[in-house]
Design an enzyme around this catalytic site. Structure first.
Site, PDB file in Angstrom:
ATOM      1  N   SER A  91       0.830  -1.209   0.000  1.00 24.92           N
ATOM      2  CA  SER A  91       0.000   0.000   0.000  1.00 24.92           C
ATOM      3  C   SER A  91       0.867   1.263   0.000  1.00 24.92           C
ATOM      4  CB  SER A  91      -0.962  -0.033   1.192  1.00 24.92           C
ATOM      5  OG  SER A  91      -1.849   1.057   1.176  1.00 24.92           O
ATOM      6  N   LEU A  92       0.816   2.049   1.059  1.00 23.58           N
ATOM      7  CA  LEU A  92       1.671   3.222   1.198  1.00 23.58           C
ATOM      8  C   LEU A  92       3.127   2.901   0.879  1.00 23.58           C
ATOM      9  CD1 LEU A  92       2.545   6.040   2.459  1.00 23.58           C
ATOM     10  CD2 LEU A  92       2.638   4.801   4.631  1.00 23.58           C
ATOM     11  N   ARG A 116      -1.920  12.378   0.046  1.00 28.50           N
ATOM     12  CA  ARG A 116      -2.685  11.143  -0.130  1.00 28.50           C
ATOM     13  C   ARG A 116      -3.500  10.836   1.128  1.00 28.50           C
ATOM     14  NH1 ARG A 116      -1.430   5.515   0.845  1.00 28.50           N
ATOM     15  NH2 ARG A 116      -2.207   4.084  -0.774  1.00 28.50           N
TER      16      ARG A 116
END
Length: 308
Positions: A91-92, A116
């Protein structure tokens, strides 16, 4: 030796992370100080002192990315010739992978994931979103239950394929809670709501993904070392590919276990920066060893082992 660098995502944060790097590595200290000036965020306070911000997405995301980059800088300071053939993140963590692979400047990467986090928080602020981990059920059973829920007009989606028997689902918190017993009745050992106020990697973040795309256009480099995408578990290395894949990443599930399987035969060691979360998942996915680098001593021990 072929190394794959891997980077953790949201949920890996903890008070004090990165402090050892800050105190023992000149390049790590400089990066944190520059990041604080650039983003106007007091990262020493955020990372090392009790506060209410570390678990807020707009602060969590740059904090985790910064810790990963501090770990990377510390390793690079001690062994500048140790490079990865390929990188990936959860993810991140895909943005951390991009930063060390030449796809983003370090400071621009921190600014980007701060935005984000804000975009994600904005999308979820009024809808009581959440995420739930389901343990002990196979992928197909969970996917069928999510489909059943959506037929009933509930917002529930498979979000993170972490390892065999562990999937995180996302959606509206009330809908997730209403299906807790459905997952348990189907054979899940556990279905537990996570301490998160966003619903990552599902269609509820459509607006956030559109906003992120515009910011990505401004800062992504034309080409970079190969990254494995969360969206399709396939390699990419250009801005054109990255724009579409990172936009899609917010609304499609994270194929983490599939990504590890894709490259395990080309990898001697996985190296995780700033956390032990992915090391734990990898033990359930692959027989290839994973080293977690969360402090200077772990880096020094790792370097001794690979040289012996």
């Amino acid at each position: 030796m072929n190394y794959t660098f891997i980077f953790p995502g949201q949920g890996s944060q903890s008070l004090g992370m990165g402090k050892d790097f800050y105190e023992n590595s000149k390049s790590a200290k400089e990066l944190l100080d520059h990041a604080s000036d650039f983003l106007k965020i007091n990262f020493k306070h955020l990372l090392f002192e009790e506060n209410d911000d570390l678990n807020k997405s707009q602060f969590t995301q740059p904090a985790i990315l910064l810790t990963s980059l501090m770990a990377y800088n510390t390793l690079n300071e001690l062994e500048p010739n140790l490079k990865a053939k390929i990188s990936l993140g959860h993810s991140l963590g895909e943005f951390s992978a991009l930063a060390i692979s030449g796809g983003l400047d370090f400071l621009e990467a921190l600014k980007l994931v701060h935005q984000r986090g804000l975009f994600m928080q904005e999308d979820c602020a009024k809808i009581e979103a959440g995420m739930m981990v389901v343990l002990g059920l196979d992928d197909e059973s969970i996917e069928k239950l999510c489909e059943k829920a959506r037929v009933e007009n509930k917002q529930i989606f498979a979000a993170n394929y972490n390892c065999e028997g562990q999937i995180v689902i996302a959606g509206l918190k009330a809908d997730l809670l209403s299906y807790e017993n459905e997952f348990k009745n189907a054979g899940a050992k556990r279905a537990m709501l996570l301490n998160m106020s966003v619903a990552s990697h599902c269609p509820l973040l459509e607006n956030a993904s559109l906003k992120l795309y515009k910011e990505l256009e401004k800062v992504l480099k034309p080409n970079f070392q190969t990254i494995i995408s969360n969206v399709n578990a396939k390699p990419y290395s250009s801005k054109e590919e990255a724009l579409n894949l990172l936009k899609a990443q917010l609304v499609f599930p994270v194929l983490y276990k599939q990504s590890i399987k894709t490259i395990e035969n080309e990898t001697s060691y996985f190296i995780e920066f700033g956390s032990k979360i992915l090391q734990g998942l990898n033990k359930k996915i692959t027989t290839k060893p994973t080293y977690s680098l969360t402090n200077l001593n772990e880096i020094e021990t790792f370097l001794k082992e690979i040289k012996s």
